[in-house]
Design a protein around this motif. Structure first.
Motif, short mmCIF file in Angstrom:
data_model
loop_
_atom_site.label_atom_id
_atom_site.label_comp_id
_atom_site.label_asym_id
_atom_site.label_seq_id
_atom_site.Cartn_x
_atom_site.Cartn_y
_atom_site.Cartn_z
N ALA A 135 -22.53 -1.04 14.46
CA ALA A 135 -23.02 -2.32 13.92
C ALA A 135 -22.58 -3.50 14.77
O ALA A 135 -23.17 -4.57 14.70
CB ALA A 135 -22.51 -2.50 12.49
N ASN A 175 -28.69 -7.76 18.82
CA ASN A 175 -28.40 -8.00 17.41
C ASN A 175 -29.66 -8.47 16.67
O ASN A 175 -29.98 -7.98 15.59
CB ASN A 175 -27.29 -9.04 17.29
N ASP A 216 -17.30 -2.06 8.96
CA ASP A 216 -18.68 -1.81 9.40
C ASP A 216 -19.19 -0.46 8.89
O ASP A 216 -20.35 -0.34 8.47
CB ASP A 216 -18.76 -1.83 10.93
N LEU A 218 -22.47 -0.04 6.71
CA LEU A 218 -23.57 0.75 7.29
C LEU A 218 -24.01 1.87 6.37
O LEU A 218 -25.20 2.11 6.17
CB LEU A 218 -23.16 1.32 8.65
N TYR A 259 -28.04 -3.55 8.89
CA TYR A 259 -26.81 -4.35 8.95
C TYR A 259 -26.31 -4.42 10.38
O TYR A 259 -26.21 -3.40 11.07
CB TYR A 259 -25.72 -3.75 8.06
N THR A 260 -26.02 -5.63 10.86
CA THR A 260 -25.40 -5.82 12.17
C THR A 260 -24.32 -6.89 12.04
O THR A 260 -24.34 -7.70 11.12
CB THR A 260 -26.41 -6.26 13.25
N ARG A 261 -23.40 -6.88 13.02
CA ARG A 261 -22.34 -7.90 13.02
C ARG A 261 -22.16 -8.40 14.45
O ARG A 261 -21.98 -7.62 15.38
CB ARG A 261 -21.02 -7.32 12.51
#
Length: 356
Positions: free
Chosen positions: A74, A87, A208, A212, A222-224
């Motif tokens: 992520a 992203n 994460d 996830l 979902y990403t960070r």
């Protein structure tokens, strides 16, 4: 002179003697300088920059030690071949999008966080002189807390980190305690230390993973990117998306002793502009028109209106933004890059390569 009884070759990982390392740890204020950089909202961002000596050791720790740890899938900030564009691409075409920001992210990452994430990596443990014993299950590199302090056959580095008096009583020279001390200031990761970004990704791996797993089960992406959490879905609306992720994300942040910036928590539908890390993702990745207009005006001012006042430093900044634009919109970015390179060649007589 210190007795070399560490499980690890400390000097290999830090490219310095134990005496030099401990001198810096004991007098860290002499090896840092403070800077305040304006943020977009008008407030100031406090940066603590290491001097050359401290930075040299931190970079050695980064390349020889911390790079052995892999970030989560992520994570897109401070990760090789990932960034704000990768992203953003994962959220293109979403029906709804939500963003949650972590408050004072780097300044909230404490030594306790690091103590709980730097163990159990076999890539690191293979450098230990007791690695064979670990493979035979005679040494356990996982975290533990034993009230009876019965640590027979356990990792000495864990003892050094979790039992304050262990090194004093035994004379053991610990790598992990020095890594944690060198990479923090006043007990926390400092924004400005070259090790802070990768350490931030390390302590967020468990976070994460939890997010996830939940999101994949519910058709949510979902990403960070550093302290920016982004959620999107092509199948559910913004109200349902918020129900699915907001409380879980808040709970996990509090569990990690981090705080959400509630003022920056936003959930939107595709009827409006969906944006993450400054990139629009409604139909494709694109830069906001306002930002492009501002950039166009700066290029015009630098190359046409006031070319005599344009310095090499100003030109480098403009080329940097043109490169950023190219990564999102190849056509527009290339157009401005070619214009800037032609101007650079005419004014400074530099040989420039064609834009890619």
């Amino acid at each position: 002179m210190f007795k070399d009884n560490s499980n690890f070759d400390i000097q290999y990982f830090m490219n310095s003697s134990i005496d030099e390392i401990d001198e810096i740890i004991a007098n860290k204020d002499k090896h840092i300088r403070r800077m305040n950089i304006p943020k977009s909202d008008g407030s100031l961002r406090s940066i603590i920059a290491p001097d050359n000596k401290l930075k040299y050791i931190q970079k050695s720790i980064y390349w020889k030690f911390l790079k052995k740890y892999k970030p989560s899938d992520a994570a897109h900030g401070f990760v090789n071949k990932r960034g704000i564009v990768t992203n953003a691409r994962l959220h293109v075409g979403a029906m709804s999008l939500g963003k949650i920001d972590i408050k004072n992210f780097f300044d909230s990452i404490s030594q306790d966080h690091l103590k709980n994430c730097l163990f159990g990596n076999k890539v690191i443990c293979r450098f230990c002189k007791f690695y064979d014993r670990m493979l035979e299950n005679g040494c356990n590199p996982s975290l533990y807390h034993n009230k009876l302090k019965d640590y027979e056959f356990k990792c000495e580095e864990i003892k050094a980190v979790f039992i304050p008096e262990y090194c004093i009583e035994t004379g053991y020279q610990s790598l992990m305690t020095r890594v944690i001390d060198i990479c923090t200031y006043n007990g926390f990761c400092a924004q400005g230390f070259p090790t802070s970004p990768i350490l931030a990704n390390l302590i967020m791996r468990g976070f994460d993973k939890k997010l996830l797993e939940h999101c994949e089960k519910n058709n949510i992406v979902y990403t960070r990117y550093a302290d920016d959490l982004t959620f999107s879905s092509k199948t559910i609306n913004k109200i349902e998306l918020e129900k699915q992720v907001k409380n879980l994300a808040y709970q996990q942040l509090w569990a990690y002793k981090l705080r959400p910036n509630k003022k920056k928590t936003k959930f939107k539908s595709k009827s409006g502009r969906l944006k993450t890390c400054g990139i629009i993702v409604n139909v494709k990745t694109s830069v906001p028109r306002y930002d492009v207009r501002i950039f166009r005006a700066k290029v015009h001012n630098a190359t046409k209106k006031n070319p005599d006042q344009t310095t090499k430093k100003m030109l480098r900044k403009l080329k940097g933004w043109a490169s950023y634009l190219m990564s999102i919109d190849a056509y527009q970015g290339k157009k401005y890059m070619e214009k800037l390179k032609q101007f650079e060649k005419e004014k400074f007589g530099l040989k420039t390569k064609g834009a890619k």
